[in-house]
Design an enzyme around this catalytic site. Structure first.
Site, PDB file in Angstrom:
ATOM      1  N   GLU A  16       0.827  -1.207   0.000  1.00 38.00           N
ATOM      2  CA  GLU A  16       0.000   0.000   0.000  1.00 38.00           C
ATOM      3  C   GLU A  16       0.871   1.272   0.000  1.00 38.00           C
ATOM      4  OE1 GLU A  16      -2.620  -1.514   3.457  1.00 38.00           O
ATOM      5  OE2 GLU A  16      -3.986  -0.367   2.181  1.00 38.00           O
ATOM      6  N   SER A 195      -6.271  -2.221   1.278  1.00 39.25           N
ATOM      7  CA  SER A 195      -6.564  -1.704  -0.062  1.00 39.25           C
ATOM      8  C   SER A 195      -6.936  -2.819  -1.034  1.00 39.25           C
ATOM      9  CB  SER A 195      -5.376  -0.902  -0.632  1.00 39.25           C
ATOM     10  OG  SER A 195      -5.153   0.253   0.142  1.00 39.25           O
ATOM     11  N   ALA A 226     -16.501 -16.727   3.982  1.00 38.89           N
ATOM     12  CA  ALA A 226     -17.731 -16.924   3.206  1.00 38.89           C
ATOM     13  C   ALA A 226     -18.132 -15.574   2.625  1.00 38.89           C
ATOM     14  CB  ALA A 226     -18.828 -17.446   4.128  1.00 38.89           C
ATOM     15  N   VAL A 228     -20.603 -12.693   1.443  1.00 40.64           N
ATOM     16  CA  VAL A 228     -21.980 -12.278   1.739  1.00 40.64           C
ATOM     17  C   VAL A 228     -22.444 -11.289   0.680  1.00 40.64           C
ATOM     18  CG1 VAL A 228     -22.244 -12.543   4.241  1.00 40.64           C
ATOM     19  CG2 VAL A 228     -21.081 -10.524   3.352  1.00 40.64           C
ATOM     20  N   ARG A 231     -24.810  -4.692   1.664  1.00 38.33           N
ATOM     21  CA  ARG A 231     -24.402  -3.286   1.451  1.00 38.33           C
ATOM     22  C   ARG A 231     -23.147  -3.048   2.282  1.00 38.33           C
ATOM     23  NH1 ARG A 231     -29.847   0.142   2.498  1.00 38.33           N
ATOM     24  NH2 ARG A 231     -28.456   1.913   2.120  1.00 38.33           N
ATOM     25  N   ASN A 318     -16.762  -6.274   9.237  1.00 36.55           N
ATOM     26  CA  ASN A 318     -15.787  -6.845   8.301  1.00 36.55           C
ATOM     27  C   ASN A 318     -14.376  -6.664   8.847  1.00 36.55           C
ATOM     28  OD1 ASN A 318     -14.253  -7.693   6.090  1.00 36.55           O
ATOM     29  ND2 ASN A 318     -14.506  -5.758   5.015  1.00 36.55           N
ATOM     30  N   ASN A 321      -9.508  -0.642  10.335  1.00 36.51           N
ATOM     31  CA  ASN A 321      -8.261  -0.139   9.749  1.00 36.51           C
ATOM     32  C   ASN A 321      -7.736   0.947  10.682  1.00 36.51           C
ATOM     33  OD1 ASN A 321      -8.267  -1.419   6.923  1.00 36.51           O
ATOM     34  ND2 ASN A 321     -10.340  -0.626   7.168  1.00 36.51           N
ATOM     35  N   SER A 330     -10.859  10.557   0.834  1.00 37.89           N
ATOM     36  CA  SER A 330     -11.021   9.252   1.502  1.00 37.89           C
ATOM     37  C   SER A 330     -12.229   9.262   2.437  1.00 37.89           C
ATOM     38  CB  SER A 330      -9.784   8.905   2.334  1.00 37.89           C
ATOM     39  OG  SER A 330      -8.683   8.665   1.507  1.00 37.89           O
TER      40      SER A 330
HETATM   41  N1  LIG Z   1     -16.687 -11.918   3.219  1.00 42.38           N
HETATM   42  C1  LIG Z   1     -16.921 -11.031   2.260  1.00 42.38           C
HETATM   43  N2  LIG Z   1     -18.124 -11.027   1.616  1.00 42.38           N
HETATM   44  C2  LIG Z   1     -18.367 -10.130   0.628  1.00 42.38           C
HETATM   45  N3  LIG Z   1     -17.493  -9.211   0.201  1.00 42.38           N
HETATM   46  C3  LIG Z   1     -16.292  -9.182   0.793  1.00 42.38           C
HETATM   47  C4  LIG Z   1     -15.946 -10.079   1.866  1.00 42.38           C
HETATM   48  N4  LIG Z   1     -14.706  -9.790   2.266  1.00 42.38           N
HETATM   49  C5  LIG Z   1     -14.283  -8.781   1.493  1.00 42.38           C
HETATM   50  N5  LIG Z   1     -15.211  -8.417   0.593  1.00 42.38           N
HETATM   51  C6  LIG Z   1     -15.040  -7.374  -0.425  1.00 42.38           C
HETATM   52  O1  LIG Z   1     -13.660  -7.068  -0.526  1.00 42.38           O
HETATM   53  C7  LIG Z   1     -13.412  -5.721  -0.105  1.00 42.38           C
HETATM   54  C8  LIG Z   1     -12.090  -5.638   0.609  1.00 42.38           C
HETATM   55  O2  LIG Z   1     -12.120  -6.418   1.776  1.00 42.38           O
HETATM   56  P1  LIG Z   1     -11.404  -5.935   3.119  1.00 42.38           P
HETATM   57  O3  LIG Z   1     -12.041  -4.680   3.578  1.00 42.38           O
HETATM   58  O4  LIG Z   1     -11.427  -7.081   4.054  1.00 42.38           O
HETATM   59  O5  LIG Z   1      -9.946  -5.694   2.565  1.00 42.38           O
HETATM   60  P2  LIG Z   1      -8.791  -4.655   2.892  1.00 42.38           P
HETATM   61  O6  LIG Z   1      -7.722  -4.972   1.935  1.00 42.38           O
HETATM   62  O7  LIG Z   1      -8.465  -4.700   4.322  1.00 42.38           O
HETATM   63  O8  LIG Z   1      -9.442  -3.264   2.486  1.00 42.38           O
HETATM   64  P3  LIG Z   1      -9.195  -1.771   3.056  1.00 42.38           P
HETATM   65  O9  LIG Z   1      -8.738  -0.971   1.890  1.00 42.38           O
HETATM   66  O10 LIG Z   1     -10.570  -1.358   3.515  1.00 42.38           O
HETATM   67  O11 LIG Z   1      -8.193  -1.857   4.142  1.00 42.38           O
HETATM   68  C9  LIG Z   1     -14.624  -5.369   0.723  1.00 42.38           C
HETATM   69  O12 LIG Z   1     -14.813  -3.969   0.790  1.00 42.38           O
HETATM   70  C10 LIG Z   1     -15.724  -6.090  -0.047  1.00 42.38           C
HETATM   71  O13 LIG Z   1     -16.073  -5.426  -1.259  1.00 42.38           O
HETATM   72  C1  LIG Z   2      -5.586   2.421   3.174  1.00 38.61           C
HETATM   73  C2  LIG Z   2      -6.615   1.357   3.266  1.00 38.61           C
HETATM   74  N1  LIG Z   2      -6.112   0.154   3.886  1.00 38.61           N
HETATM   75  C3  LIG Z   2      -7.848   1.839   3.955  1.00 38.61           C
HETATM   76  O1  LIG Z   2      -8.298   1.197   4.882  1.00 38.61           O
HETATM   77  O2  LIG Z   2      -8.377   2.880   3.568  1.00 38.61           O
HETATM   78 MG   LIG Z   3     -11.981  -2.748   4.150  1.00 37.53          MG
HETATM   79 MG   LIG Z   4      -8.304  -3.171   5.676  1.00 39.54          MG
END
Ligand SMILES: Nc1ncnc2c1ncn2[C@@H]1O[C@H](COP(=O)(O)OP(=O)(O)OP(=O)(O)O)[C@@H](O)[C@H]1O
Ligand SMILES: C[C@@H](N)C(=O)O
Ligand SMILES: [Mg+2]
Ligand SMILES: [Mg+2]
Length: 364
Positions: A16, A195, A226, A228, A231, A318, A321, A330
């Site tokens: 990132e 991200s 799993a 889902v 929204r 979910n 962060n 953002s």
């Molecule tokens: N279990 C799930 N069911 C449905 N969609 C999911 C699931 N897990 C993740 N997603 C999709 O993937 C995206 C990214 O997942 P997550 O937020 O866990 O990842 P991240 O890399 O930590 O993202 P962030 O940028 O928010 O830090 C979610 O916003 C959603 O669109």
């Molecule tokens: C930067 C990215 N991991 C966020 O949660 O927005």
């Molecule tokens: Mg996320």
């Molecule tokens: Mg994240």
């Protein structure tokens, strides 16, 4: 009165890295604007993809251009550790900084490593300490804590890289188990990233195999969840021991899921703040966001992401962060803007929260 010198730490050895540069640009602008300019002096410190710290002109140049700087061999961008005794050479004189603002996303920055270094150096910094950062970064540890705190979440399984890469006999059995317990679609994620880097949505055995291999190239810990149909709602949290929740926002998009490209390409996702949900759901999300923040012993800031399954009324957490994306557009700063705190005031409050925070453990 002399100005407070703020060490803005950005870049980092992480997938990132580019996002961090964008977040740092926005924070730098905020520190130079409004009332912040007379209160704070900005000292940017850039951590290259090779892990080397750079201050002064080099850091200013990366901030101005928004482009990562490649000073050494590109192969050092791999996740393999490159031992170096001189990662923090003359670059950083810790005494010249009054408070650090690490805006590093992902491993080697959002995960407690930098927070450990700054704690050892006995300097205040924005955001969570070692514990909150480490748990917030690792989706497996995070889910265990959420579960302990009674927060509802999707069903998941965990796997180690070694189960995928060095055990060809066990691998098909592992896939059978994942299919039986989680079904399709499911989401395969490196435990420690953000991200959406390294995340795949999978619908078949062939995709599962590829996704596990891909996630294992980022992390030795992998989580499979799993999928889902829901929204996506997000809530920002601000504070230390008495954290406050912002209004709730919603993200919508046309793509298969909220992947890297959708997140960072203009026009690919739309946000609605406040989200069009009942007060009951919005309040539940705010309450769960604060509960998650406290369960980790987070500090300063966090953005908590949720799934709202409208047809059943279920709200599932979910993830959290602890150093969320911080560009002017953002979700985190926008949620606060809609809750009455401007971007520059938010940056000011985060620095003040860092200065107010007590050391985690005091010697007797
Ligand atoms: N279990 C799930 N069911 C449905 N969609 C999911 C699931 N897990 C993740 N997603 C999709 O993937 C995206 C990214 O997942 P997550 O937020 O866990 O990842 P991240 O890399 O930590 O993202 P962030 O940028 O928010 O830090 C979610 O916003 C959603 O669109
Ligand atoms: C930067 C990215 N991991 C966020 O949660 O927005
Ligand atoms: Mg996320
Ligand atoms: Mg994240």
């Amino acid at each position: 009165m002399s100005k407070i010198r703020v060490g803005l730490l950005f870049g980092g050895r992480s997938g990132e890295h580019e996002v961090s540069i964008r977040s740092a640009q926005a924070i730098a602008t905020a520190l130079r604007s409004d009332q912040n300019a007379s209160k704070y002096e900005l000292l940017p410190v850039y951590i290259g993809k090779d892990g080397v710290w750079q201050k002064g002109e080099i850091a200013q140049q990366v901030l101005a251009s928004g482009e990562p700087l490649y000073l050494t061999d590109e192969k050092t961008t791999s996740t393999d550790l490159v031992p170096s005794p001189s990662l923090l050479p003359e670059a950083t004189n810790f005494e010249e900084i009054d408070v650090w603002f690490p805006i590093l996303h992902g491993p080697n920055g959002e995960d407690g490593t930098i927070q450990g270094l700054l704690t050892l150096m006995q300097v205040p910094f924005v955001g969570s300490g070692v514990l909150g950062s480490a748990i917030g970064m690792d989706k497996i540890a995070m889910k265990m804590i959420f579960s302990q705190a009674g927060l509802s979440q999707v069903k998941y399984k965990t796997v180690k890289r070694s189960q995928i890469w060095s055990n060809p006999c066990i691998f098909p059995k592992l896939c059978d188990e994942l299919e039986a317990e989680l079904g399709y679609p499911c989401f395969v994620k490196p435990a420690n990233l953000g991200s959406s880097v390294g995340i795949s949505k999978v619908r078949s055995r062939a995709e599962l195999v590829t996704a596990l291999d891909n996630a294992a190239s980022y992390d030795r810990r992998i989580i499979i969840e799993a999928g889902v149909e829901a929204r996506e709602l997000e809530c920002a949290v601000l504070g230390n021991d008495q954290p406050q929740a912002s209004v709730v926002g919603e993200i919508t998009y046309q793509s298969d899921f909220y992947d890297y490209e959708t997140k960072y390409t203009e026009g690919k996702a739309a946000w609605f703040i406040p989200a069009q949900v009942s007060d009951n759901i919005a309040n539940k999300i705010k309450e769960m966001a604060v509960q998650a923040f406290l369960a980790l012993d987070a500090a300063g800031l966090a953005r908590v992401d949720f799934f709202y399954v409208e047809k059943t009324g279920e709200v599932l957490i979910n993830e959290i962060n602890t150093l969320p994306g911080f560009t002017a557009t953002s979700m985190y700063p926008q949620l606060w803007a809609s809750s009455g705190i401007s971007f520059s005031e938010l940056v000011n409050q985060l620095i003040q929260l860092a200065l107010e925070r007590q050391p985690e453990v005091s010697p007797k």
